[in-house]
Design a protein around this motif. Sequence first.
Motif, PDB file in Angstrom:
ATOM      1  N   GLY A  12       0.752  -1.131  -0.055  1.00  0.00           N
ATOM      2  CA  GLY A  12      -0.088  -0.061   0.119  1.00  0.00           C
ATOM      3  C   GLY A  12       0.937   1.208   0.132  1.00  0.00           C
ATOM      4  N   GLU A  13       2.259   1.196  -0.273  1.00  0.00           N
ATOM      5  CA  GLU A  13       3.005   2.369  -0.361  1.00  0.00           C
ATOM      6  C   GLU A  13       3.749   2.595  -1.301  1.00  0.00           C
ATOM      7  OE1 GLU A  13       3.329   4.508   2.170  1.00  0.00           O
ATOM      8  OE2 GLU A  13       1.933   3.598   3.701  1.00  0.00           O
ATOM      9  N   ASP A  14       4.222   3.698  -1.888  1.00  0.00           N
ATOM     10  CA  ASP A  14       5.211   3.935  -2.931  1.00  0.00           C
ATOM     11  C   ASP A  14       6.447   3.227  -2.523  1.00  0.00           C
ATOM     12  OD1 ASP A  14       3.256   5.102  -4.529  1.00  0.00           O
ATOM     13  OD2 ASP A  14       3.871   7.138  -3.834  1.00  0.00           O
ATOM     14  N   PRO A  15       7.123   2.878  -3.459  1.00  0.00           N
ATOM     15  CA  PRO A  15       8.506   2.180  -3.318  1.00  0.00           C
ATOM     16  C   PRO A  15       9.465   3.346  -2.505  1.00  0.00           C
ATOM     17  CG  PRO A  15       7.894   1.638  -5.481  1.00  0.00           C
ATOM     18  CD  PRO A  15       6.875   2.642  -4.977  1.00  0.00           C
ATOM     19  N   ILE A  16      10.427   2.767  -1.604  1.00  0.00           N
ATOM     20  CA  ILE A  16      11.348   3.719  -1.128  1.00  0.00           C
ATOM     21  C   ILE A  16      12.783   3.297  -1.200  1.00  0.00           C
ATOM     22  CG2 ILE A  16       9.761   4.918   0.434  1.00  0.00           C
ATOM     23  CD1 ILE A  16      10.805   2.717   2.668  1.00  0.00           C
ATOM     24  N   VAL A  17      13.593   4.056  -1.362  1.00  0.00           N
ATOM     25  CA  VAL A  17      14.944   3.521  -1.325  1.00  0.00           C
ATOM     26  C   VAL A  17      15.722   3.828  -0.036  1.00  0.00           C
ATOM     27  CG1 VAL A  17      17.460   4.475  -2.191  1.00  0.00           C
ATOM     28  CG2 VAL A  17      15.513   4.581  -3.543  1.00  0.00           C
ATOM     29  N   ALA A  18      16.556   2.725   0.502  1.00  0.00           N
ATOM     30  CA  ALA A  18      17.007   2.635   1.794  1.00  0.00           C
ATOM     31  C   ALA A  18      18.084   1.824   1.849  1.00  0.00           C
ATOM     32  CB  ALA A  18      15.938   2.002   2.838  1.00  0.00           C
ATOM     33  N   MET A  36      16.230   6.179   4.655  1.00  0.00           N
ATOM     34  CA  MET A  36      15.081   6.026   3.981  1.00  0.00           C
ATOM     35  C   MET A  36      14.843   7.504   3.257  1.00  0.00           C
ATOM     36  SD  MET A  36      12.658   3.871   6.275  1.00  0.00           S
ATOM     37  CE  MET A  36      11.234   3.981   5.224  1.00  0.00           C
ATOM     38  N   ARG A  37      14.605   7.409   1.654  1.00  0.00           N
ATOM     39  CA  ARG A  37      14.209   8.308   1.121  1.00  0.00           C
ATOM     40  C   ARG A  37      13.028   7.929  -0.106  1.00  0.00           C
ATOM     41  NH1 ARG A  37      18.910   6.295   0.842  1.00  0.00           N
ATOM     42  NH2 ARG A  37      20.001   5.946  -1.030  1.00  0.00           N
ATOM     43  N   ARG A  38      12.606   8.915  -0.688  1.00  0.00           N
ATOM     44  CA  ARG A  38      11.596   8.492  -1.878  1.00  0.00           C
ATOM     45  C   ARG A  38      12.557   8.095  -2.989  1.00  0.00           C
ATOM     46  NH1 ARG A  38       6.700  12.544  -2.128  1.00  0.00           N
ATOM     47  NH2 ARG A  38       7.712  12.664  -4.086  1.00  0.00           N
ATOM     48  N   ARG A  39      12.183   7.716  -3.901  1.00  0.00           N
ATOM     49  CA  ARG A  39      13.055   7.493  -5.193  1.00  0.00           C
ATOM     50  C   ARG A  39      13.489   8.554  -5.918  1.00  0.00           C
ATOM     51  NH1 ARG A  39      10.355   2.403  -8.639  1.00  0.00           N
ATOM     52  NH2 ARG A  39      12.429   2.370  -9.559  1.00  0.00           N
ATOM     53  N   ASP A  40      12.861   9.640  -5.658  1.00  0.00           N
ATOM     54  CA  ASP A  40      13.198  10.953  -6.340  1.00  0.00           C
ATOM     55  C   ASP A  40      14.224  11.704  -5.385  1.00  0.00           C
ATOM     56  OD1 ASP A  40      11.670  11.825  -4.259  1.00  0.00           O
ATOM     57  OD2 ASP A  40      10.084  12.879  -5.717  1.00  0.00           O
ATOM     58  N   GLY A  41      14.603  11.129  -4.107  1.00  0.00           N
ATOM     59  CA  GLY A  41      15.421  11.696  -3.209  1.00  0.00           C
ATOM     60  C   GLY A  41      14.915  12.402  -2.120  1.00  0.00           C
ATOM     61  N   LYS A  42      13.527  12.856  -2.259  1.00  0.00           N
ATOM     62  CA  LYS A  42      12.933  13.399  -1.065  1.00  0.00           C
ATOM     63  C   LYS A  42      12.750  12.556  -0.070  1.00  0.00           C
ATOM     64  CE  LYS A  42      10.557  16.362  -4.729  1.00  0.00           C
ATOM     65  NZ  LYS A  42       9.389  16.920  -5.178  1.00  0.00           N
ATOM     66  N   VAL A  44      10.704  10.742   3.030  1.00  0.00           N
ATOM     67  CA  VAL A  44       9.567   9.817   3.372  1.00  0.00           C
ATOM     68  C   VAL A  44       8.586  10.659   3.914  1.00  0.00           C
ATOM     69  CG1 VAL A  44       8.562   7.526   3.767  1.00  0.00           C
ATOM     70  CG2 VAL A  44      10.950   7.967   2.772  1.00  0.00           C
ATOM     71  N   PRO A  45       7.219  11.078   3.675  1.00  0.00           N
ATOM     72  CA  PRO A  45       6.475  11.942   4.313  1.00  0.00           C
ATOM     73  C   PRO A  45       5.981  11.158   5.486  1.00  0.00           C
ATOM     74  CG  PRO A  45       5.438  11.039   2.301  1.00  0.00           C
ATOM     75  CD  PRO A  45       6.706  10.518   2.358  1.00  0.00           C
ATOM     76  N   TYR A  46       6.084   9.786   5.903  1.00  0.00           N
ATOM     77  CA  TYR A  46       5.353   9.449   7.220  1.00  0.00           C
ATOM     78  C   TYR A  46       6.356   9.168   8.064  1.00  0.00           C
ATOM     79  CZ  TYR A  46       6.534   5.040   4.863  1.00  0.00           C
ATOM     80  OH  TYR A  46       6.946   4.023   3.940  1.00  0.00           O
ATOM     81  N   ILE A  47       7.693   9.533   7.806  1.00  0.00           N
ATOM     82  CA  ILE A  47       8.782   9.116   8.674  1.00  0.00           C
ATOM     83  C   ILE A  47       9.280  10.437   9.301  1.00  0.00           C
ATOM     84  CG2 ILE A  47      11.423   8.234   8.894  1.00  0.00           C
ATOM     85  CD1 ILE A  47       9.280   6.066   8.276  1.00  0.00           C
ATOM     86  N   GLY A  48       9.189  10.517  10.591  1.00  0.00           N
ATOM     87  CA  GLY A  48       9.553  11.877  11.478  1.00  0.00           C
ATOM     88  C   GLY A  48      11.135  12.273  11.078  1.00  0.00           C
ATOM     89  N   GLY A  49      11.541  13.578  11.336  1.00  0.00           N
ATOM     90  CA  GLY A  49      12.805  14.047  11.275  1.00  0.00           C
ATOM     91  C   GLY A  49      13.435  13.433  12.260  1.00  0.00           C
ATOM     92  N   GLY A  50      14.880  13.341  11.767  1.00  0.00           N
ATOM     93  CA  GLY A  50      15.841  12.829  13.149  1.00  0.00           C
ATOM     94  C   GLY A  50      15.685  11.005  13.300  1.00  0.00           C
ATOM     95  N   VAL A  51      15.049  10.554  12.410  1.00  0.00           N
ATOM     96  CA  VAL A  51      14.753   9.068  12.729  1.00  0.00           C
ATOM     97  C   VAL A  51      16.037   8.415  11.942  1.00  0.00           C
ATOM     98  CG1 VAL A  51      13.413   7.082  11.866  1.00  0.00           C
ATOM     99  CG2 VAL A  51      12.305   8.944  12.717  1.00  0.00           C
ATOM    100  N   GLN A  52      16.590   7.639  12.722  1.00  0.00           N
ATOM    101  CA  GLN A  52      17.782   7.116  12.113  1.00  0.00           C
ATOM    102  C   GLN A  52      17.552   5.800  11.280  1.00  0.00           C
ATOM    103  OE1 GLN A  52      20.725   5.963  15.152  1.00  0.00           O
ATOM    104  NE2 GLN A  52      22.342   5.230  13.822  1.00  0.00           N
TER     105      GLN A  52
END
Length: 83
Positions: A12-18, A36-42, A44-52
């Motif tokens: 249920g999610e778009d692919p992510i690069v990790a 983790m990041r989206r495929r375009d490098g942005k 991931v909206p549901y991951i909080g800032g500073g998450v390792q």
Amino acid sequence: MGARIVILHLSGEDPIVAEMEEDPQPTDAFIRVSNMRRRDGKDVPYIGGGVQSVIYPWHRVTFIEMMVSEEERGNVIDFFRDA
């Protein structure tokens, strides 16, 4: 060997690069990924800032694409067509 770049496909999610430190094993109940990041490098909206890193249970994972490292690239034969 360092972290391996993967494309993680979650239900249920778009692919992510990790990055994964170790390949998953058949006995694992979950996978752990970092950077983790989206495929375009942005971000991931549901991951909080500073998450390792994030731990996902296997039932959320559809499949994982294991990308070839720069070190391994010399051993991979790419198919191409001479124009």
